[in-house]
Design an enzyme around this catalytic site. Structure first.
Site, short mmCIF file in Angstrom:
data_model
loop_
_atom_site.label_atom_id
_atom_site.label_comp_id
_atom_site.label_asym_id
_atom_site.label_seq_id
_atom_site.Cartn_x
_atom_site.Cartn_y
_atom_site.Cartn_z
N ASP A 192 35.48 16.93 23.43
CA ASP A 192 34.12 17.25 23.01
C ASP A 192 34.23 17.81 21.60
OD1 ASP A 192 31.34 18.05 22.92
OD2 ASP A 192 31.36 18.17 25.10
N HIS A 193 33.12 18.23 21.02
CA HIS A 193 33.11 18.71 19.64
C HIS A 193 32.63 20.16 19.57
CE1 HIS A 193 32.29 14.21 18.69
NE2 HIS A 193 33.58 14.45 18.63
N GLN B 299 27.98 19.24 23.15
CA GLN B 299 27.72 18.56 24.42
C GLN B 299 27.93 17.05 24.29
OE1 GLN B 299 24.78 20.83 27.00
NE2 GLN B 299 23.73 20.95 25.03
N HIS B 300 29.08 16.69 23.74
CA HIS B 300 29.47 15.30 23.54
C HIS B 300 30.67 14.93 24.41
CE1 HIS B 300 27.68 15.44 19.15
NE2 HIS B 300 26.75 15.40 20.10
N THR B 301 30.67 15.35 25.65
CA THR B 301 31.85 15.20 26.51
C THR B 301 32.21 13.73 26.75
OG1 THR B 301 31.15 17.22 27.62
CG2 THR B 301 32.90 15.96 28.66
#
Length: 526
Positions: free
Chosen positions: A296-297, A455-457
């Protein structure tokens, strides 16, 4: 539809909605689409609060269209990650950011044993899924796809100041962030059209598609596990109103999202043997890559104070976006091109979390992120009870480079706010102050205390060769290794997170795997 479905799709989000729409284009294929959330019919069913592109429902605590996942970003930093629980999934509650993954992302995934995912191979799908309202049809863009894309206008005073400040600091113009040109400052490609967030559900499953006789939808049904008999998926155990039932199907596709899908796999006995045996789940398939190394970021929010009222945005909460390159070390010694992001909010954070476009006197914000692919996270099952959530560790900030990248993007944001274009409308960055900005150790501590996530899982069930079970759970067409008739189709399958937000890539996954199912592709044919 009285007959047994050919395909049961679990999850009606960015990938699942696409799958349902494309697979039911073939009248002889019967599809069942199951989701724990509501599946509205058309814009009226969603209502203005979910469609208003100036708001981000996913930023609002306890929003009924979201599910909260308790995670740890670092051992000292608990967090709530919100995911969509409604038709369109997280594309219904997110910011409408619709930027393609970078060419380097596709080449990296292809090199990990997924040759069908190289950039040239997926470009036709990227064109097919979109109607680009700015650039029209070309070798890069499409004009016949369900997702309508328009770039944010830079007319708001804060967006214009951002553009002028980036130019003054020497960053190149980047007018089309979906064309793979060198990164710089530009508007954000978005599925927000004339103020309406046109999510993937609304775009792919309008009322006329939902009414197809070969599509059945079950809303409010929560999948509990996949039923596997003789090494083949034959259905899903699902629950509705306290009643459990087995939904039978010839095959199953999990599109529940990168946190819920791996949990379903684990509950179904597909995952690391030791973890399954520890909680008493019979092992169907020893799949050590499930949940083992996701990415994620990391992100921090930087607030700045406007001088007087700047007015409300008219169409979207998004302003401009700057991508720049870090100096973090890589194996080849080079910085990743455009792996840092400064994303502008034209709505105060206080408004985003409360559902208000205007909050008088509140600061505006930049959301600054490090987008370098870093598969550091781990998701582990804690109980055979499906109501017990998994244990989720993001393991952010584990290396000096992680902090170095975030320090760099924070300092560039502060420099932007110090330029004359911003000085005209802003009284400056609220925090961190100059003393903290100038001290690596102090800034590291500030980052740790203010850390969030984009929230880029991605990567909780990564794709790759079947003979590399430590690193891959599915093949490049989403087929689960060792279980026939079962696929995964969401960002779980990406080996790591792309160097952009993954909404556009999630829609691409739906298109790509729907095409694979329709053509019954086999790995050896590629």
């Amino acid at each position: 539809m009285s007959r047994r479905p050919n395909v049961a799709i679990v999850g009606a989000g960015a990938s699942g909605a696409v799958l349902a729409a494309r697979l039911t284009e073939d009248a002889d294929r019967h599809v069942l689409l199951l989701d724990m959330g509501h599946m509205p019919h058309g814009e009226e069913g969603f209502g203005p609060a979910l469609l208003d592109a100036r708001l981000v429902p996913g930023a609002q605590p306890d929003h009924p269209a979201t599910t909260a996942h308790s995670v740890r970003l670092t051992p000292e930093r608990p967090w709530q990650v919100m995911r969509g629980r409604v038709l369109g999934g997280s594309t219904t509650v997110n910011g409408g950011y619709f930027v393609r993954a970078r060419r380097a992302d596709f080449h990296r995934w292809a090199a990990a044993g997924n040759p069908a995912w190289n950039y040239d191979a997926v470009l036709p799908f990227l064109r097919m899924l979109e109607t680009d309202l700015d650039f029209g049809p070309s070798e890069l863009h499409g004009d016949q796809g369900p997702m309508r894309i328009r770039r944010t206008r830079l007319e708001h005073p804060a967006a214009a100041a951002f553009r002028d400040a980036a130019q003054q600091l020497g960053f190149p113009a980047d007018p089309d962030k979906n064309d793979q040109a060198p990164p710089g400052f530009g508007p954000v490609p978005s599925n927000a059209i004339d103020g309406v967030r046109r999510n993937a559900g609304l775009s792919y499953l309008p009322p006329e598609v939902l009414a197809r006789p070969n599509l059945i939808t079950l809303s409010g049904w929560q999948a509990r596990r996949v039923v596997v008999e003789g090494g083949r998926a034959v259905g899903v155990v699902a629950e509705h109103g306290g009643r459990r039932a087995v939904v039978e199907a010839d095959s199953v596709v999990l599109s529940a999202g990168a946190l819920a899908t791996p949990h379903l796999l684990l509950l179904s006995g597909i995952g690391p043997r030791a973890d399954l045996e520890r909680v008493g789940i019979p092992v169907v398939c020893d799949a050590p890559a499930v949940g083992a190394n996701f990415s994620d970021h990391p992100q921090v929010v930087l607030d700045w104070t406007p001088r007087g009222g700047l007015g409300e945005p008219t169409d979207s909460w998004l302003g401009g976006c700057l991508h720049l390159s870090s100096t973090g070390s890589k194996p080849d010694g080079a910085a990743a091109p455009g792996d840092l992001e400064i994303l502008q909010s034209l709505v105060p954070m206080a408004g985003l979390v409360s559902g208000a476009v205007s909050v008088p006197g509140a600061p505006l914000s930049f959301l600054v992120s490090a987008l370098t692919p870093r598969p550091t996270g781990r998701l582990r099952i804690r109980s055979a009870d499906p109501d017990t959530p998994p244990d989720i560790d993001y393991n952010y900030l584990g290396t000096a480079d992680d902090l170095c990248r975030l320090r760099a993007v924070v300092r560039v944001t502060a420099a932007l706010l110090d330029t004359p274009p911003f000085a005209e409308i802003s009284s400056g960055l609220r925090e961190p102050g100059k003393q903290v900005l100038d001290d690596d150790s102090a800034l590291n501590q500030w980052i740790r205390e203010n850390l969030g996530t984009t929230q880029h899982t991605c990567g909780t069930a990564p794709m790759g060769p079947a003979d590399d079970s430590r690193h891959s759970a599915v093949d490049q067409f989403g087929r689960v290794h060792g279980v026939r008739g079962l696929r995964v189709a969401d960002t779980s399958i990406l080996p790591d997170a792309p160097q952009r937000g993954p909404a556009a890539t999630a829609v691409l996954i739906g298109e790509f795997i729907a095409d694979a199912i329709r053509r019954d592709l086999r790995l050896e044919s590629i």
